[in-house]
Write a protein that holds these residues in place. Structure first.
Motif, PDB file in Angstrom:
ATOM      1  N   GLN A  69     -24.232 -32.906  11.924  1.00 22.49           N
ATOM      2  CA  GLN A  69     -24.108 -32.802  10.465  1.00 22.49           C
ATOM      3  C   GLN A  69     -24.568 -31.434   9.974  1.00 22.49           C
ATOM      4  OE1 GLN A  69     -26.447 -36.331   9.597  1.00 22.49           O
ATOM      5  NE2 GLN A  69     -24.695 -37.242   8.532  1.00 22.49           N
ATOM      6  N   LEU A  70     -25.708 -30.986  10.466  1.00 21.97           N
ATOM      7  CA  LEU A  70     -26.231 -29.688  10.038  1.00 21.97           C
ATOM      8  C   LEU A  70     -25.296 -28.553  10.452  1.00 21.97           C
ATOM      9  CD1 LEU A  70     -30.032 -30.157  10.789  1.00 21.97           C
ATOM     10  CD2 LEU A  70     -28.897 -30.183   8.551  1.00 21.97           C
ATOM     11  N   ASN A  71     -24.769 -28.624  11.667  1.00 24.38           N
ATOM     12  CA  ASN A  71     -23.828 -27.594  12.109  1.00 24.38           C
ATOM     13  C   ASN A  71     -22.563 -27.600  11.261  1.00 24.38           C
ATOM     14  OD1 ASN A  71     -25.190 -26.163  14.138  1.00 24.38           O
ATOM     15  ND2 ASN A  71     -24.759 -27.765  15.636  1.00 24.38           N
ATOM     16  N   ALA A  72     -22.105 -28.776  10.846  1.00 20.89           N
ATOM     17  CA  ALA A  72     -20.919 -28.854   9.981  1.00 20.89           C
ATOM     18  C   ALA A  72     -21.199 -28.214   8.625  1.00 20.89           C
ATOM     19  CB  ALA A  72     -20.482 -30.311   9.807  1.00 20.89           C
ATOM     20  N   VAL A  73     -22.376 -28.474   8.075  1.00 22.93           N
ATOM     21  CA  VAL A  73     -22.755 -27.868   6.794  1.00 22.93           C
ATOM     22  C   VAL A  73     -22.860 -26.351   6.946  1.00 22.93           C
ATOM     23  CG1 VAL A  73     -24.657 -27.648   5.140  1.00 22.93           C
ATOM     24  CG2 VAL A  73     -23.903 -29.922   5.886  1.00 22.93           C
ATOM     25  N   LEU A  74     -23.514 -25.897   8.004  1.00 22.82           N
ATOM     26  CA  LEU A  74     -23.745 -24.470   8.205  1.00 22.82           C
ATOM     27  C   LEU A  74     -22.487 -23.718   8.632  1.00 22.82           C
ATOM     28  CD1 LEU A  74     -27.229 -24.791   9.907  1.00 22.82           C
ATOM     29  CD2 LEU A  74     -26.761 -23.963   7.583  1.00 22.82           C
TER      30      LEU A  74
END
Length: 188
Positions: free
Chosen positions: A66-71
């Motif tokens: 999720q964090l990688n998708a946001v970033l």
């Protein structure tokens, strides 16, 4: 508080602070953060409306995917990093500083897509400048946005990042490893 835009299917939390990433997939988390970012000009749904503890909780409950998708979204990545650096001066604890003056050059991202920030720690204050890089800093720290996000939200430690070689340091390495002690880092 203003409501986040409603999707056609499921009802959503009324504020960004109510988002539980464990109850959503990565695309939905990206959409929620985009909606909050777009709404920021009109109401209190931007990241600055979150307390440090709420922000840390949002990060700690989000998966790495999720964090990688946001970033991976350049506008969101920059907005999140801008907000973290904006808050640094509020969380600086000069009473823990052993040096009277230090300059930290931050390089967040990969070689072809770096965001630069400079933190000058002097006179009991932390001054942050976006895009600037001091010619002879105390230390230059290069890391991925994910590692930076996890470090500044209390979800990893500087020694852990150094030991796993997930951060590059140039300059005073001892100062760099102890840098987080100069800031009040929120806990989820």
């Amino acid at each position: 508080m203003a409501a986040l835009p409603q999707s056609r299917s499921d009802p959503e939390p009324s504020t960004l602070a109510d988002v539980d990433p464990r109850a959503t997939d990565k695309a939905e988390l990206v959409r929620l953060l985009h909606a909050a970012s777009e709404s920021a000009a009109h109401d209190d749904l931007d990241l600055s409306a979150l307390t440090p503890e709420q922000f840390a909780r949002l990060i700690s409950r989000s998966s790495v995917d999720q964090l990688n998708a946001v970033l991976a979204e350049p506008a969101l990545r920059e907005r999140i990093l801008d907000e973290i650096f904006r808050r640094m001066s509020e969380h600086y604890q000069p009473e823990h500083a052993k040096r009277r003056h230090a300059v930290v050059n931050w390089r967040i991202g990969k070689a072809d897509d770096l965001l630069h920030f400079q933190c000058e720690l002097a006179d009991g204050r932390c001054r942050v400048t976006k895009g600037a890089q001091h010619d002879s800093p105390t230390v230059t720290i290069t890391m991925t946005p994910l590692d930076f996000l996890q470090l500044t939200s209390g979800n990893t430690t500087a020694p852990k990042l150094v030991m796993s070689r997930r951060v590059r340091l140039a300059g005073d390495i001892g100062f760099a490893v102890n840098l987080p002690k100069l800031f009040q880092i929120p806990r989820a």
